[in-house]
Scaffold this active site. Structure first.
Site, PDB file in Angstrom:
ATOM      1  N   TYR A 167      42.520  -6.885 -31.940  1.00  0.00           N
ATOM      2  CA  TYR A 167      41.546  -5.811 -31.751  1.00  0.00           C
ATOM      3  C   TYR A 167      41.813  -5.072 -30.446  1.00  0.00           C
ATOM      4  O   TYR A 167      42.208  -5.683 -29.448  1.00  0.00           O
ATOM      5  CB  TYR A 167      40.121  -6.370 -31.685  1.00  0.00           C
ATOM      6  CG  TYR A 167      39.632  -7.007 -32.952  1.00  0.00           C
ATOM      7  CD1 TYR A 167      38.972  -6.256 -33.926  1.00  0.00           C
ATOM      8  CD2 TYR A 167      39.803  -8.369 -33.182  1.00  0.00           C
ATOM      9  CE1 TYR A 167      38.504  -6.844 -35.089  1.00  0.00           C
ATOM     10  CE2 TYR A 167      39.342  -8.960 -34.343  1.00  0.00           C
ATOM     11  CZ  TYR A 167      38.696  -8.200 -35.295  1.00  0.00           C
ATOM     12  OH  TYR A 167      38.239  -8.791 -36.453  1.00  0.00           O
TER      13      TYR A 167
ATOM     14  N   ASP B 117      26.220  -4.479 -29.101  1.00  0.00           N
ATOM     15  CA  ASP B 117      27.135  -3.344 -29.242  1.00  0.00           C
ATOM     16  C   ASP B 117      26.357  -2.046 -29.055  1.00  0.00           C
ATOM     17  O   ASP B 117      25.143  -2.057 -28.807  1.00  0.00           O
ATOM     18  CB  ASP B 117      27.892  -3.384 -30.575  1.00  0.00           C
ATOM     19  CG  ASP B 117      26.986  -3.276 -31.795  1.00  0.00           C
ATOM     20  OD1 ASP B 117      25.847  -2.771 -31.664  1.00  0.00           O
ATOM     21  OD2 ASP B 117      27.409  -3.681 -32.890  1.00  0.00           O
TER      22      ASP B 117
END
Length: 313
Positions: free
Chosen positions: A76, A90
């Site tokens: 990632y 997030d």
């Protein structure tokens, strides 16, 4: 007299898709179903709507291969914002805590490096409460949205690389661009949360892009707008990337398809699983060791069995 029209199912294969932000993984699967003309479509691991990057999609019988892809390591690219903690770990969540003025600027690079090192290797990680993990049959995020308090059990994961690519500071927050190589089941949101907690300023994820799943890369993956025209990997090509390939004769292929073992052939593969490829280059299936023998763990349908179906009218 009844008449029929032969309809040919799409050829099985693995489609690599670059998911855009704002779409769910299920949205992408629905687009693939429409583009290729079959409902037999599945994926090897979800991405959050906020995230972009690689989805490994199986079409028709190639969905049988996805079980061998799901557990693969992943890479990632992400941006972690230090100085703010959110309700979802997030950017989709609400900011629930902000660092004191000057706290982020006071953190030295050595301290960040030490905190990252503590989150590298074999670690115990508590997934985000808004993950897709099921709790008593319901997704954790559904329980959170219903107002329930959810605390998930810690799990062992492996983070083999966690490195800072860029470090930017502005307006009381600090953005770290990072690259992470990790085992399946690792939550990058949880890494952001835990890094911020360890540094005492809070943290959350603002950008997430998956660039690799096992041997598959997002480079050259299909855009959602070009699904129908994009080439799929054949089952043999895909299986040979995920597993060790082993060539079998036509007679051995028939035996495997009929459930027979290949007696005394364990030594032909180096591990416990392999992709059996027939002389025509077709994937027979996945074979596994059983004593000194090789036997089928999964069989693919023969090309003839994948042909058209008659629809009476």
């Amino acid at each position: 007299m009844a008449s029929g029209t032969a309809t040919e199912a799409p050829s099985p294969g693995i489609l690599l898709v670059d998911k855009p932000g704002g779409m769910t993984s299920h949205d992408v699967v629905a687009r693939v179903r429409k583009a290729v003309g079959t409902r037999k479509v599945g994926h090897a691991g979800t991405l959050d709507p906020m995230a972009t990057g690689l989805l490994v999609i199986g079409v028709e019988a190639a969905t049988r291969l996805l079980t061998y892809v799901v557990g693969a390591d992943k890479t990632y690219l992400a941006t972690i914002r230090l100085g703010q903690r959110t309700s979802t770990d997030d950017a989709d969540g609400e900011i629930v805590e902000r660092a004191a003025p000057g706290a982020v600027a006071a953190i030295g690079v050595d301290r960040i490096d030490a905190a990252i090192a503590a989150l590298t290797g074999r670690i115990s990680q508590i997934p985000s409460a808004v993950s897709a993990i099921k709790v008593d049959g319901r997704r954790a995020y559904d329980r959170v949205r219903a107002g329930e308090e959810v605390v998930l059990a810690a799990r062992e994961v492996t983070v083999s690389r966690f490195a800072v690519l860029a470090d930017r500071e502005a307006d009381g927050v600090r953005d770290l661009d990072v690259v992470v190589d990790c085992s399946s089941g690792t939550y990058i949101r949880a890494l952001a949360r835990d890094l911020g907690a360890d540094l005492g300023v809070g943290g959350h994820l603002t950008v997430l892009r998956r660039t690799r799943v096992g041997p598959f890369s997002v480079d050259g993956a299909a855009e959602v707008a070009d699904l129908a025209g994009h080439t799929r990997l054949t089952p043999a090509e895909a299986a040979s990337l995920v597993l060790e390939p082993v060539a079998v004769t036509a007679e051995e292929a028939r035996d495997l398809r009929h459930g027979k073992r290949l007696a005394g052939q364990r030594g032909r593969i180096s591990g416990g699983l392999a992709a059996a490829i027939d002389p025509a280059g077709e994937l027979v299936g996945v074979v596994e060791t059983r004593g000194d023998d090789l036997k089928s763990a999964m069989n693919m349908p023969t090309p003839a069995a994948r042909g058209g179906a008659e629809a009476g009218g």
